[in-house]
Design an enzyme around this catalytic site. Structure first.
Site, PDB file in Angstrom:
ATOM      1  N   ARG A 168      25.952  45.310  30.676  1.00  0.00           N
ATOM      2  CA  ARG A 168      26.295  46.812  30.498  1.00  0.00           C
ATOM      3  C   ARG A 168      24.605  46.599  29.827  1.00  0.00           C
ATOM      4  NH1 ARG A 168      30.525  45.245  32.297  1.00  0.00           N
ATOM      5  NH2 ARG A 168      32.179  45.307  30.974  1.00  0.00           N
ATOM      6  N   SER A 218      35.691  50.711  24.101  1.00  0.00           N
ATOM      7  CA  SER A 218      35.620  48.785  23.902  1.00  0.00           C
ATOM      8  C   SER A 218      34.269  49.076  23.121  1.00  0.00           C
ATOM      9  CB  SER A 218      35.304  48.261  25.351  1.00  0.00           C
ATOM     10  OG  SER A 218      35.454  47.333  24.842  1.00  0.00           O
ATOM     11  N   GLU A 288      28.637  47.916  22.247  1.00  0.00           N
ATOM     12  CA  GLU A 288      28.190  48.216  23.918  1.00  0.00           C
ATOM     13  C   GLU A 288      28.212  49.695  23.749  1.00  0.00           C
ATOM     14  OE1 GLU A 288      31.328  46.250  26.448  1.00  0.00           O
ATOM     15  OE2 GLU A 288      31.959  48.652  27.083  1.00  0.00           O
TER      16      GLU A 288
END
Length: 304
Positions: A168, A218, A288
């Protein structure tokens, strides 16, 4: 008089970003521009730099929370720039193109490697920014080069290790660079098999994720050795509501807008989740989702 007055580019002033974010939240951008090609992006960046004005690049604002204080300076929204060039086993794609659109194009050209991205709503630029992935795949596995503009609006190409992909993460999070395109290196595949895999992933998403409500996707990175959704469930937070934001009853890893939520509602609920998971399990959750904009005194998101 606006410093962008003489440019033939659509620019709005003091426009709520809630009109454009997937969460339907977010305060106003001082200036919001809608360029239609790379040259216009470069012109906008150069003009803002000359004026000492901060620039924020936004793909389609899917995995993003924009604070209720809005965004200072110029926001460049890339949604009007969608282009896919097919060259043998490669796709060269503009940054504003939705990743799921690229996945569909790969299928049409009989190319495999992007099936995992079939239902990811983010733009290609956003996917590069955070090394987007799902179902065991990441864009870092298939992107061989990106083209970027620096803070002066000048063009550069980055390849391989220069992109600094990790979980990420990419160099775009470290440097004032704007992704304008990415090259995907794929492999020939069987269209029927590709389609079957994509359909299976999309069905899995529809069955597990709250796609019928506004959300930022998410919310948290997966902590080593754990899965975020089950942790939040075990903490008794599934269904927890702060203002109009709620931990999804369908998937605890998502926060949904159930009743005119504000960005502050989202951030305060994220902060509550982080504190609770740390207290109960000793696990530190890290967002995230990209969180940007002017801070609010009401935000309770713990500082890194």
């Amino acid at each position: 008089m606006s410093i962008f007055e003489d440019l033939n580019i659509p620019i709005l002033e003091k426009t709520p970003m809630s009109h454009y974010t997937f969460t339907k939240t977010g305060g106003p951008a001082d200036y919001l521009a809608f360029p239609e090609n790379d040259q216009e992006i470069s012109v906008l960046i150069k003009r803002a730099h000359e004026a000492g004005m901060p620039v924020t690049i936004v793909g389609n604002a899917s995995n993003m929370i924009i604070r209720d204080g809005g965004i200072e300076g110029l926001v460049i929204l890339l949604t009007r720039i969608e282009e896919i060039q097919h060259q043998e086993d490669q796709l060269i794609v503009s940054a504003g193109t939705p990743l799921m659109t690229v996945s569909e194009a790969a299928y049409r050209f009989g190319l495999t490697g992007l099936e995992f991205a079939a239902g990811i709503p983010g733009s290609v630029g956003g996917a590069v920014f955070m090394n987007a992935g799902a179902y065991g795949g990441e864009v870092s596995n298939v992107i061989t080069e990106i083209k970027v503009l620096d803070e002066l609006g000048d063009l550069h190409a980055l390849a391989g290790d220069e992109i600094r992909f990790s979980y990420r993460h990419s160099i775009i999070q470290e440097a004032p660079l704007t992704v304008i395109s990415a090259t995907f290196a794929l492999k020939p595949g069987e269209p029927e098999k590709i389609r079957k895999t994509m359909d299976a992933y999309n069905q899995a998403r529809a069955s597990k994720q709250p796609l019928d409500l506004p959300s930022c996707g998410s919310v948290f990175k997966r902590p080593t050795g754990y899965y975020t959704g089950p942790l939040i469930q075990k903490a008794g937070l599934q269904g927890k509501t702060v203002g109009g934001a709620q931990v999804s009853k369908k998937h605890a890893g998502f926060i949904v807008n159930v009743d005119h939520a504000t960005a502050t509602d989202y951030l305060n609920l994220i902060g509550l989740i982080i504190k609770t998971i740390k207290a109960k399990f000793g696990v530190t959750l890290e967002p995230e989702v990209r969180i940007i904009g002017r801070e609010s005194e009401q935000d309770e998101l713990p500082k890194a």
